[in-house]
Design an enzyme around this catalytic site. Structure first.
Site, PDB file in Angstrom:
ATOM      1  N   GLU A  33      15.346  12.407  -9.998  1.00  0.00           N
ATOM      2  CA  GLU A  33      14.282  12.419 -10.993  1.00  0.00           C
ATOM      3  C   GLU A  33      14.851  11.802 -12.257  1.00  0.00           C
ATOM      4  OE1 GLU A  33      16.345  14.849 -10.559  1.00  0.00           O
ATOM      5  OE2 GLU A  33      17.004  15.188 -12.624  1.00  0.00           O
ATOM      6  N   SER A  53      25.812  12.321 -26.676  1.00  0.00           N
ATOM      7  CA  SER A  53      25.654  12.258 -25.219  1.00  0.00           C
ATOM      8  C   SER A  53      25.244  10.888 -24.706  1.00  0.00           C
ATOM      9  CB  SER A  53      24.635  13.304 -24.763  1.00  0.00           C
ATOM     10  OG  SER A  53      23.411  13.118 -25.438  1.00  0.00           O
ATOM     11  N   LYS A  61      25.425  10.906 -18.323  1.00  0.00           N
ATOM     12  CA  LYS A  61      24.834  11.096 -16.993  1.00  0.00           C
ATOM     13  C   LYS A  61      25.723  10.548 -15.877  1.00  0.00           C
ATOM     14  CE  LYS A  61      20.842  13.077 -18.071  1.00  0.00           C
ATOM     15  NZ  LYS A  61      20.583  14.475 -17.676  1.00  0.00           N
TER      16      LYS A  61
END
Lengths: 261, 399
Positions: B112, B379, B90
């Site tokens: 969000e 990830s 991210k």
């Protein structure tokens, strides 16, 4: 001229928003009849959506309650068919793109059914000018007005949007989502003159209006006023008595709007 | 029905800008700013600096020798996005968007978050670059991921629990969009995945594409050729598109996205959009969505808060349509087994999201020849999931 545009002839128009199926299907039909009898010139019937991103807490809650009560797009079409026996003023649907796009085999099915049941226009707050063609084209074919919105942030976009508008131009009074506001600080007059330069289609102001004074003022700056959350608030507080209460409120609001110059 | 001619940001029939008029000038402004900065050498130098010195890039490509031996098929490499600062991929997108927002003169980021990874990353970038930060998070998720809520607050962000709808990721997105219509001039909406209205799917993809760019270089160094398959988990799809992007033109590389099947694609408790959804329009884009016959968005479910979303990014929808990428569904149970497997086999605790990709690798690697090469994008790291997985296995552990 479309039925919607005719509703603005010789007077300012009061437009009432009512969520279909709230508090239940039967009462919401009576509420729509009450609003029409009380002098509303156009009624926006809200088809509830699971995730209404343009709505404030009041209409969000009404959407959730109506869906939990089992309302569906098909049941709302049935409601409209029944209401059309005794209501002649223009009726619009206000809903979200997916409700139209995902109906039957697609938007065409939805819009065709609007035309058949006597819906005069549709308002989709998540479809801006750039994306409207896929809906607007079908609407034009079936003589349903695709209502365009302009916002306080629209600026140079106003003439482009208004230039292709049909029915009426929905002037969003304020930033943010739907809901009652104490004050509307946007230069509505400025927005309206840009609209008038681009089109003969009438325009009405919505978002944040709840009092007769506000409604009269907004109608005097434009061609009409739209009220939603304030009506839904009344409904949420009154259950079975809601139609009578909505009648009183709409009468007061419609009178105020009709007295505007 | 065809999309409108004036529509921008299309991937086949998908994408577009289905947004309230109030936000149209804001997304146009963002598109123009991004168009300017994406090829600006100073912007890119600054971003590379942040990637390398702050986030710890390039992330490693690790040969999982024990896993390879154990499964007895394809050679398995792990792309270690879990080693990035803040613990997941991210940060790549967030550093890019935060820097862009700052160049645009914005002073406030809103975001969000589902599992909290994107929220933590946004709060981190905001702290680093001196921006105000507000994160919207479903009430249910704030309870599932209490530690991440604390992390965000520690980093100086305000966390707003969202109680509307299903009180999960989709409602957090809706609330962030509502807040953006309310306050535009000083605020940038730092969207966390390759979704939403144009230009977000493109911007987020470009910032995440560093993953596949690095994989290409690293695998050429180690193996002298491209991999035969790249696997990644898909919710909105940002880590997957990041891992796929630079291989899209290399048709011999299989691209496999692993969706969250939850309790199974034949149950209601699923979040597998490609497997169970159909075309729709939601959260600013046309794509595939889990929905009922009247277009009401379905309440979805997955053990993974990060994959618990009823839609998929428009570029994935298109890659599916043109059959360039394959999308498969992985259940909670399979993901939890993979979570445990990778921990024991390689000493790497993957995020439960990433464990979905590991689970599919466990299924297909044995059937592949030993000279084949597979890359799994890890990830994120799984520390955040330990308590929830323990509870799934019947242990009474709370954070």
């Amino acid at each position: 001229m479309s039925n919607i545009a005719k509703a603005f002839e010789d007077k300012k128009a009061f437009i009432a928003f009512i969520t279909a199926g709230y508090p239940d299907a039967e009462i919401s039909k009576d509420i729509i009849r009450a609003a029409a009898e009380a002098g509303a010139d156009i009624i926006e019937i809200g088809i509830p959506f699971s995730d209404p991103t343009a709505e404030g807490p009041v209409i969000q809650a009404a959407n959730a309650a109506a869906l939990a009560g089992g309302i569906t797009t098909d049941k709302i079409f049935d409601m409209v068919e029944e209401l059309r026996r005794d209501i002649s003023i223009p009726l619009c649907f206000m809903t979200y793109a997916n409700v139209v796009y995902s109906y039957g085999t697609g938007s065409e099915d939805f819009i065709k059914k609007c035309a058949q049941t006597g819906i005069d226009g549709i308002i989709l707050p998540d479809v801006p000018f750039e994306e409207k063609q896929e809906f607007d084209e079908v609407c034009r074919r079936h003589e349903v007005d695709f209502i365009s919105l302009v916002a306080p942030t629209s600026k140079e976009r106003i003439s482009m949007i208004a230039g292709e508008a049909s029915g009426f131009v929905y002037v969003v009074s304020s930033l943010g989502v739907t809901g009652v506001r104490n004050e509307i600080t946007t230069d509505i007059g400025g927005m309206v003159s840009l609209i008038k330069e681009a089109t003969d289609v009438p325009c009405a102001v919505g978002f944040g209006i709840s009092t007769p004074e506000q409604a009269k003022k907004m109608a005097s700056l434009s061609d009409g006023a739209i009220v939603g959350s304030a009506i839904i608030k009344i409904i949420s507080g009154h259950g079975k008595d809601a139609p009578a209460k909505v009648y009183e409120y709409v009468k007061e609001m419609a009178d105020a709007v009709h007295s505007a110059h | 029905m065809e999309a409108s001619k004036s529509s921008r940001g299309r991937f086949g029939m998908h994408g577009g800008q289905y947004m309230p008029e109030t936000l149209m000038n804001a997304v146009t402004e963002l598109e123009e700013a991004y168009g300017h900065y994406k090829d600006d050498p100073d912007f890119n130098n600054e971003l590379s600096g942040l990637f390398n010195d702050y986030a710890g890039r390039p992330s490693r490509l690790f040969f999982a020798e024990k896993m390879t031996e154990d499964l007895g098929g394809a050679k398995i490499y792990l792309k270690r996005e879990d080693l990035n600062h803040t613990g997941s991929h991210k940060i790549n997108n967030v550093l890019g968007q935060a820097l862009l927002a700052k160049k645009m003169g914005k002073t406030r980021l809103i975001a969000e978050t589902g599992a909290g990874q994107h929220g933590v990353a946004t709060a981190t970038a905001a702290a680093l670059l001196g921006l105000e930060c507000v994160v919207f998070m479903g009430k249910l998720d704030t309870e599932r991921q209490a530690l991440n809520v604390y992390r965000m607050k520690l980093l100086g962000a305000q966390v707003v629990p969202v109680e509307s709808g299903t009180a999960t990721l989709k409602d957090a997105v809706s609330e962030a969009m509502r807040e953006w219509t309310n306050r535009i001039s000083d605020t940038h909406y730092c969207l966390g995945s390759v979704m939403g209205p144009h230009p977000f799917p493109t911007i987020v993809r470009d910032f995440q594409s560093v993953i596949s760019k690095e994989i290409k270089t690293q695998i050429l160094e180690k193996e002298g050729r491209f991999p035969d398959a790249v696997l990644a988990c898909v919710g909105g799809g940002s880590n997957a598109i990041g891992a796929f992007y630079h291989f899209i033109e290399d048709r011999q590389v299989r691209l496999i996205g692993c969706e969250a099947a939850g309790r199974g694609v034949d149950t209601k408790d699923t979040a597998a959009t490609i497997a169970t959804g159909r075309p729709g329009i939601f959260h600013g884009m046309k794509s595939y969505f889990c929905q009922d016959e009247f277009g009401q968005i379905a309440p979805v479910y997955s053990i993974s808060a990060g994959l618990d979303y009823p839609g998929i990014g428009p570029e994935h929808a298109w890659l599916h349509d043109i059959k360039r990428a394959e999308y498969v569904a992985v259940t909670d149970e399979e993901a939890v087994c993979a979570f445990e497997y990778l921990s024991k086999t390689e000493g790497i605790i993957p995020a439960i999201e990433s464990a979905h990709a590991v689970a599919h690798a466990i299924k297909i690697a044995p059937g592949m020849d030993k000279d084949k090469i597979m890359v799994i994008n890890i990830s994120g790291r799984g520390d955040k999931d330990c308590a929830a997985i323990a509870r799934y296995r019947g242990e009474d552990i709370h954070e």
